[in-house]
Design a protein around this motif. Structure first.
Motif, short mmCIF file in Angstrom:
data_model
loop_
_atom_site.label_atom_id
_atom_site.label_comp_id
_atom_site.label_asym_id
_atom_site.label_seq_id
_atom_site.Cartn_x
_atom_site.Cartn_y
_atom_site.Cartn_z
N SER A 45 10.76 -3.34 11.08
CA SER A 45 11.14 -1.94 10.90
C SER A 45 12.65 -1.71 10.91
O SER A 45 13.12 -0.73 10.34
CB SER A 45 10.48 -1.06 11.97
N HIS A 48 13.05 -2.29 7.12
CA HIS A 48 12.16 -1.57 6.21
C HIS A 48 11.82 -0.17 6.70
O HIS A 48 11.07 0.53 6.02
CB HIS A 48 10.87 -2.38 6.00
N ASN A 51 8.70 4.01 9.18
CA ASN A 51 7.63 4.60 8.38
C ASN A 51 7.51 3.90 7.03
O ASN A 51 7.01 4.49 6.08
CB ASN A 51 7.88 6.10 8.17
N LEU A 52 8.01 2.68 6.96
CA LEU A 52 7.97 1.85 5.73
C LEU A 52 8.84 2.43 4.62
O LEU A 52 8.77 1.99 3.49
CB LEU A 52 6.53 1.67 5.21
N GLN A 53 9.69 3.40 4.94
CA GLN A 53 10.45 4.13 3.93
C GLN A 53 11.62 3.34 3.35
O GLN A 53 12.24 3.77 2.40
CB GLN A 53 10.96 5.45 4.51
N ASN A 59 11.58 -0.09 0.29
CA ASN A 59 10.50 0.80 0.69
C ASN A 59 9.18 0.04 0.53
O ASN A 59 8.92 -0.60 -0.48
CB ASN A 59 10.53 2.02 -0.23
N THR A 61 6.07 1.65 1.37
CA THR A 61 4.98 2.61 1.52
C THR A 61 3.82 2.34 0.56
O THR A 61 2.68 2.64 0.88
CB THR A 61 5.46 4.06 1.34
N LYS A 62 4.10 1.78 -0.61
CA LYS A 62 3.05 1.47 -1.60
C LYS A 62 3.13 0.02 -2.04
O LYS A 62 2.80 -0.31 -3.18
CB LYS A 62 3.18 2.41 -2.80
N LEU A 100 -0.19 -4.53 5.09
CA LEU A 100 0.70 -4.03 4.03
C LEU A 100 -0.01 -3.97 2.68
O LEU A 100 0.25 -3.07 1.88
CB LEU A 100 1.96 -4.89 3.93
N LYS A 103 -1.55 -0.76 1.73
CA LYS A 103 -0.65 0.38 1.47
C LYS A 103 -0.52 0.56 -0.03
O LYS A 103 0.21 -0.17 -0.68
CB LYS A 103 0.73 0.14 2.10
#
Length: 104
Positions: A45, A48, A51-53, A59, A61-62, A100, A103
């Motif tokens: 974290s 990255h 919040n995975l942002q 990022n 997040t996806k 991950l 996500k």
């Protein structure tokens, strides 16, 4: 002289930032998403984001829509770009890769 000092300071900050991406010898206790999230928080974290942002690292997040679980595990094992290899190892790496990959 000022350029040298600035270069040294920026280089040191970069190295310290990379060192922060790893570390944390605490292990998760099982196969739950909360364990994977805890492992991620302790080891990833800082680069990255909580919040995975993203931040210094990309990022995530996806990330599961771009890479499979095996591809994510390979990135964790071998590193990619500025990310050092083996930031997380063994079962912890498998657990985080699975988490991950979901996500999307």
């Amino acid at each position: 002289m000022k350029k040298k000092l600035l270069t040294i300071l920026i280089g040191s900050a970069f190295v310290m930032g990379l060192a922060a991406c790893g570390g944390g010898d605490d292990k998760g206790g099982g196969d739950t998403a909360s364990d994977a999230a805890e492992i991620f928080d302790q080891n990833c974290s800082s680069c990255h984001g909580g919040n995975l942002q993203g931040g210094m690292g990309p990022n995530l997040t996806k990330v599961g829509s771009r890479y499979s679980q095996d591809e994510i595990r390979n990135i964790i094992k071998n590193g990619k770009g500025a990310m050092p290899k083996n930031v997380i190892e063994g079962d912890d790496a498998d657990e985080v890769a699975k988490w991950l990959a979901a996500k999307k």
